[in-house]
Design a protein around this motif. Structure first.
Motif, PDB file in Angstrom:
ATOM      1  N   TYR A   9       0.835  -1.170   0.027  1.00  0.00           N
ATOM      2  CA  TYR A   9      -0.119   0.062  -0.104  1.00  0.00           C
ATOM      3  C   TYR A   9       0.920   1.247  -0.056  1.00  0.00           C
ATOM      4  CZ  TYR A   9       0.751   0.979   5.063  1.00  0.00           C
ATOM      5  OH  TYR A   9       1.331   1.244   6.432  1.00  0.00           O
ATOM      6  N   LEU A  10       2.005   1.226   0.750  1.00  0.00           N
ATOM      7  CA  LEU A  10       3.128   2.319   0.672  1.00  0.00           C
ATOM      8  C   LEU A  10       3.536   2.651  -0.695  1.00  0.00           C
ATOM      9  CD1 LEU A  10       4.713   1.893   4.205  1.00  0.00           C
ATOM     10  CD2 LEU A  10       3.024   3.684   3.872  1.00  0.00           C
ATOM     11  N   VAL A  11       3.813   1.495  -1.445  1.00  0.00           N
ATOM     12  CA  VAL A  11       4.373   1.625  -2.914  1.00  0.00           C
ATOM     13  C   VAL A  11       3.225   2.243  -3.663  1.00  0.00           C
ATOM     14  CG1 VAL A  11       5.082   0.333  -4.794  1.00  0.00           C
ATOM     15  CG2 VAL A  11       5.770  -0.394  -2.600  1.00  0.00           C
ATOM     16  N   ILE A  12       2.088   1.963  -3.632  1.00  0.00           N
ATOM     17  CA  ILE A  12       1.114   2.425  -4.369  1.00  0.00           C
ATOM     18  C   ILE A  12       1.002   4.027  -3.984  1.00  0.00           C
ATOM     19  CG2 ILE A  12      -1.600   2.036  -5.054  1.00  0.00           C
ATOM     20  CD1 ILE A  12      -1.213  -0.857  -4.589  1.00  0.00           C
ATOM     21  N   ALA A  13       0.969   4.104  -2.740  1.00  0.00           N
ATOM     22  CA  ALA A  13       0.569   5.602  -2.452  1.00  0.00           C
ATOM     23  C   ALA A  13       1.927   6.429  -2.895  1.00  0.00           C
ATOM     24  CB  ALA A  13       0.766   5.751  -0.784  1.00  0.00           C
ATOM     25  N   GLU A  14       3.002   6.124  -2.984  1.00  0.00           N
ATOM     26  CA  GLU A  14       4.265   6.718  -3.420  1.00  0.00           C
ATOM     27  C   GLU A  14       3.820   6.977  -4.887  1.00  0.00           C
ATOM     28  OE1 GLU A  14       6.487   8.842  -1.916  1.00  0.00           O
ATOM     29  OE2 GLU A  14       5.237   8.186  -0.054  1.00  0.00           O
ATOM     30  N   GLU A  15       3.609   5.934  -5.634  1.00  0.00           N
ATOM     31  CA  GLU A  15       3.556   6.240  -6.956  1.00  0.00           C
ATOM     32  C   GLU A  15       2.359   7.241  -7.443  1.00  0.00           C
ATOM     33  OE1 GLU A  15       0.958   3.400 -10.497  1.00  0.00           O
ATOM     34  OE2 GLU A  15       2.715   2.262  -9.469  1.00  0.00           O
ATOM     35  N   LEU A  16       1.385   7.077  -6.715  1.00  0.00           N
ATOM     36  CA  LEU A  16       0.201   8.172  -6.993  1.00  0.00           C
ATOM     37  C   LEU A  16       0.608   9.358  -6.612  1.00  0.00           C
ATOM     38  CD1 LEU A  16      -2.798   5.907  -5.658  1.00  0.00           C
ATOM     39  CD2 LEU A  16      -2.509   6.789  -7.773  1.00  0.00           C
ATOM     40  N   PRO A  63      -8.549  -4.808  -3.464  1.00  0.00           N
ATOM     41  CA  PRO A  63      -8.926  -3.660  -3.125  1.00  0.00           C
ATOM     42  C   PRO A  63      -8.810  -2.733  -1.892  1.00  0.00           C
ATOM     43  CG  PRO A  63     -10.686  -4.923  -4.406  1.00  0.00           C
ATOM     44  CD  PRO A  63      -9.471  -5.825  -3.747  1.00  0.00           C
ATOM     45  N   SER A  64      -8.565  -3.608  -0.975  1.00  0.00           N
ATOM     46  CA  SER A  64      -8.449  -3.132   0.374  1.00  0.00           C
ATOM     47  C   SER A  64      -6.790  -2.426   0.430  1.00  0.00           C
ATOM     48  CB  SER A  64      -8.507  -4.273   1.578  1.00  0.00           C
ATOM     49  OG  SER A  64      -7.583  -5.156   1.270  1.00  0.00           O
ATOM     50  N   VAL A  65      -6.051  -2.930  -0.430  1.00  0.00           N
ATOM     51  CA  VAL A  65      -4.508  -2.461  -0.233  1.00  0.00           C
ATOM     52  C   VAL A  65      -4.597  -1.132  -0.679  1.00  0.00           C
ATOM     53  CG1 VAL A  65      -2.352  -2.690  -1.159  1.00  0.00           C
ATOM     54  CG2 VAL A  65      -3.576  -4.680  -0.531  1.00  0.00           C
ATOM     55  N   GLY A  66      -5.478  -0.890  -2.026  1.00  0.00           N
ATOM     56  CA  GLY A  66      -5.587   0.467  -2.711  1.00  0.00           C
ATOM     57  C   GLY A  66      -6.187   1.537  -1.695  1.00  0.00           C
ATOM     58  N   ALA A  67      -7.190   0.841  -0.852  1.00  0.00           N
ATOM     59  CA  ALA A  67      -8.224   1.759  -0.006  1.00  0.00           C
ATOM     60  C   ALA A  67      -6.997   2.177   1.106  1.00  0.00           C
ATOM     61  CB  ALA A  67      -9.073   1.080   0.647  1.00  0.00           C
ATOM     62  N   ARG A  68      -6.040   1.492   1.519  1.00  0.00           N
ATOM     63  CA  ARG A  68      -5.053   1.752   2.405  1.00  0.00           C
ATOM     64  C   ARG A  68      -4.244   2.665   1.910  1.00  0.00           C
ATOM     65  NH1 ARG A  68      -1.950  -2.707   5.888  1.00  0.00           N
ATOM     66  NH2 ARG A  68      -1.494  -0.840   7.073  1.00  0.00           N
ATOM     67  N   ALA A  69      -3.821   2.893   0.563  1.00  0.00           N
ATOM     68  CA  ALA A  69      -2.974   3.693   0.011  1.00  0.00           C
ATOM     69  C   ALA A  69      -3.585   4.996  -0.028  1.00  0.00           C
ATOM     70  CB  ALA A  69      -2.720   3.062  -1.536  1.00  0.00           C
ATOM     71  N   TYR A  70      -4.819   4.977  -0.346  1.00  0.00           N
ATOM     72  CA  TYR A  70      -5.825   6.366  -0.411  1.00  0.00           C
ATOM     73  C   TYR A  70      -5.754   6.881   1.012  1.00  0.00           C
ATOM     74  CZ  TYR A  70      -6.997   6.420  -5.335  1.00  0.00           C
ATOM     75  OH  TYR A  70      -6.879   6.336  -6.554  1.00  0.00           O
ATOM     76  N   ALA A  71      -5.735   6.171   1.934  1.00  0.00           N
ATOM     77  CA  ALA A  71      -5.755   6.655   3.277  1.00  0.00           C
ATOM     78  C   ALA A  71      -4.664   7.450   3.813  1.00  0.00           C
ATOM     79  CB  ALA A  71      -5.935   5.438   4.322  1.00  0.00           C
ATOM     80  N   VAL A  72      -3.427   6.863   3.206  1.00  0.00           N
ATOM     81  CA  VAL A  72      -2.242   7.628   3.549  1.00  0.00           C
ATOM     82  C   VAL A  72      -2.095   9.075   3.066  1.00  0.00           C
ATOM     83  CG1 VAL A  72       0.262   7.456   2.891  1.00  0.00           C
ATOM     84  CG2 VAL A  72      -0.919   5.614   3.835  1.00  0.00           C
ATOM     85  N   LEU A  73      -2.676   9.152   1.547  1.00  0.00           N
ATOM     86  CA  LEU A  73      -2.779  10.280   0.753  1.00  0.00           C
ATOM     87  C   LEU A  73      -3.750  11.340   1.395  1.00  0.00           C
ATOM     88  CD1 LEU A  73      -2.082   9.009  -2.801  1.00  0.00           C
ATOM     89  CD2 LEU A  73      -0.677   9.767  -1.334  1.00  0.00           C
ATOM     90  N   VAL A  74      -4.831  10.656   1.923  1.00  0.00           N
ATOM     91  CA  VAL A  74      -5.876  11.554   2.641  1.00  0.00           C
ATOM     92  C   VAL A  74      -5.246  12.171   3.705  1.00  0.00           C
ATOM     93  CG1 VAL A  74      -8.040  11.605   3.683  1.00  0.00           C
ATOM     94  CG2 VAL A  74      -7.760  10.730   1.665  1.00  0.00           C
ATOM     95  N   GLU A  75      -4.547  11.330   4.585  1.00  0.00           N
ATOM     96  CA  GLU A  75      -4.176  11.703   5.757  1.00  0.00           C
ATOM     97  C   GLU A  75      -2.893  12.953   5.517  1.00  0.00           C
ATOM     98  OE1 GLU A  75      -2.711   9.041   8.492  1.00  0.00           O
ATOM     99  OE2 GLU A  75      -4.577   8.085   9.024  1.00  0.00           O
ATOM    100  N   ASP A  76      -2.158  12.842   4.204  1.00  0.00           N
ATOM    101  CA  ASP A  76      -1.267  13.890   3.888  1.00  0.00           C
ATOM    102  C   ASP A  76      -1.841  15.012   3.291  1.00  0.00           C
ATOM    103  OD1 ASP A  76       0.506  11.972   4.931  1.00  0.00           O
ATOM    104  OD2 ASP A  76       1.367  11.239   3.119  1.00  0.00           O
TER     105      ASP A  76
END
Length: 251
Positions: free
Chosen positions: A7-14, A43-56
């Motif tokens: 999820y962190l890898v996906i968050a950083e890519e986005l 899909p839950s992994v993608g949801a966790r990635a978005y949670a990181v970007l929302v918090e940021d």
């Protein structure tokens, strides 16, 4: 070297695609299902990635509508101030003064007061009330929730019985109550910090357990001390500060 969680890898890519301008402010981002297929994860992994970007603060989540790039021109922090004599919606007035557009969704129903609500309104348990649920948005982003209760004994025979219907819809509690001859003055509020419940987090587009400001608010008839409205207000902790009191003018 330990590999980063998926999820962190996906968050950083986005994050990189947003910073590089591939996605502009206001753009809708790929769904969690699309992220799952693209990265071969659930899909839950993608949801966790978005949670990181929302918090940021890079992404906003709109319940039922997906994730969007946040507009950096929107105010980072909104200031909530008491507005006892506001004729229009205090929320709309306050956000407009800070360069943001305030809107809200609502749903009103008749209900019976449970023990806690009855105690706050000083009525009997089981007495009829109008219960209204709100989602407040600033520039299209959910920033505040509220649930209010008003005794039908106070408003039931008037045009203001439904807070968001009729000729006095959307003008705020003080202005509505004035229509029936009730002056409420400044609300009594109890404010505390706590973690968002799962339902609140979903509605506000934040991670479960994110900090929120919780306000227990009650308006009273100034002539006799009777409570005429009580509400629970939940505000995103990363978007709001509460300010009380007024600075005197310089001499």
């Amino acid at each position: 070297m330990v590999d980063s969680a998926p999820y962190l890898v996906i968050a950083e890519e986005l994050r990189g695609r947003i910073v590089n301008g591939e996605f502009a402010p206001g753009d809708r981002l790929p769904s969690v299902a699309e992220l799952g297929r693209a990265h071969d994860v659930s899909p839950s992994v993608g949801a966790r990635a978005y949670a990181v970007l929302v918090e940021d603060g890079l992404v906003i989540s709109r319940h039922g509508a997906g994730h969007y790039v946040r507009n950096p021109e929107s105010p980072e922090v909104l200031v909530r101030r008491p507005r006892p004599h506001a004729e229009d919606s205090p929320f709309a007035q306050g956000t407009a003064e800070q360069g943001s557009v305030g809107t809200w969704r609502h749903n009103s129903t008749t209900a019976v007061a449970d023990a806690a609500t009855a105690a706050r309104l000083e009525i009997a348990e089981g007495d009829p009330v109008v219960r209204t649920e709100y989602v407040y948005l600033a520039d299209g982003e959910p920033v505040q929730l509220a649930t209010s209760w008003e005794p039908l004994a106070v408003t039931g025979s008037s045009l203001i019985v439904l807070p968001e219907a009729g000729p006095y819809a959307g003008v705020g509690v003080a202005a509505r109550m004035r229509v029936i001859g009730v002056e409420v003055g400044e609300a009594v509020e109890r404010v505390r910090a706590r973690s968002a419940t799962r339902a609140e987090a979903t509605a506000l587009g934040v991670a479960h357990g994110a900090p929120v400001l919780f306000v227990e608010r009650t308006y009273y008839d100034q002539s006799n001390g009777r409570p005429v409205e009580t509400a629970d207000v939940v505000m995103r902790g990363d978007r709001w500060v509460a300010e009380y009191g007024r600075r005197p003018a310089r001499s």
